[in-house]
Write a protein that holds these residues in place. Structure first.
Motif, short mmCIF file in Angstrom:
data_model
loop_
_atom_site.label_atom_id
_atom_site.label_comp_id
_atom_site.label_asym_id
_atom_site.label_seq_id
_atom_site.Cartn_x
_atom_site.Cartn_y
_atom_site.Cartn_z
N ASP A 55 0.34 -0.39 -9.76
CA ASP A 55 1.42 0.19 -8.96
C ASP A 55 2.01 1.44 -9.60
OD1 ASP A 55 1.19 -1.88 -7.14
OD2 ASP A 55 2.72 -3.10 -8.10
N ASP A 57 5.73 3.51 -9.68
CA ASP A 57 7.14 3.50 -9.29
C ASP A 57 7.58 4.88 -8.84
OD1 ASP A 57 7.56 0.77 -9.92
OD2 ASP A 57 7.85 1.27 -12.03
N LYS A 77 -1.32 4.99 -2.08
CA LYS A 77 -0.65 3.98 -2.91
C LYS A 77 0.86 3.95 -2.60
CE LYS A 77 -2.02 3.06 -7.04
NZ LYS A 77 -2.98 1.99 -7.16
#
Length: 122
Positions: A55, A57, A77
């Motif tokens: 991931d 942020d 993403k």
């Protein structure tokens, strides 16, 4: 999201010339690493945000606005917010982000590191 909240995130993707010590993207990448953040470099090291494992942020655009817009357009993403560094903004980029309702701020991660870095609060 504002700069204090952004600096509490963990995984940053820095877009720009992260290999040249004279460039701000390099300084931002190094500063984030020194403060214990996870950093992925896009532009000179990875070709796309989509090449980042796991991931993201925060996406930090420290790159020519045309290249930054191209990277954002192709990004599949999920992320929480984009930081647009001074000089990386353009009307076209801002229009695209607003049209797609993508969260962003115009700000400086180096300022964020000096004032709000996670390890500053420990």
């Amino acid at each position: 999201m504002e700069l204090p909240e952004i600096m509490q995130q963990q995984v940053f993707a820095v877009a720009g010339d992260t290999l040249n010590p004279e460039k701000y993207a390099y300084k931002i990448k190094q500063g984030l690493l020194e403060h214990g953040y996870t950093v992925h470099a896009v532009g000179k090291e990875l070709a796309s945000f989509n090449d980042i494992p796991g991931d993201i942020d925060i996406i930090d655009l420290c790159i020519n606005p045309v290249k930054g817009l191209a990277l954002i357009r192709e990004c599949t993403k999920p992320f929480k917010c984009i930081v647009i560094q001074p000089g990386a903004e353009s009307e076209e980029l801002l229009s695209y982000l607003n049209e797609k309702n993508l969260p962003y701020i115009e700000g400086c991660v180096l300022v964020g590191l000096s004032v709000y870095a996670k390890d500053k609060n420990s």
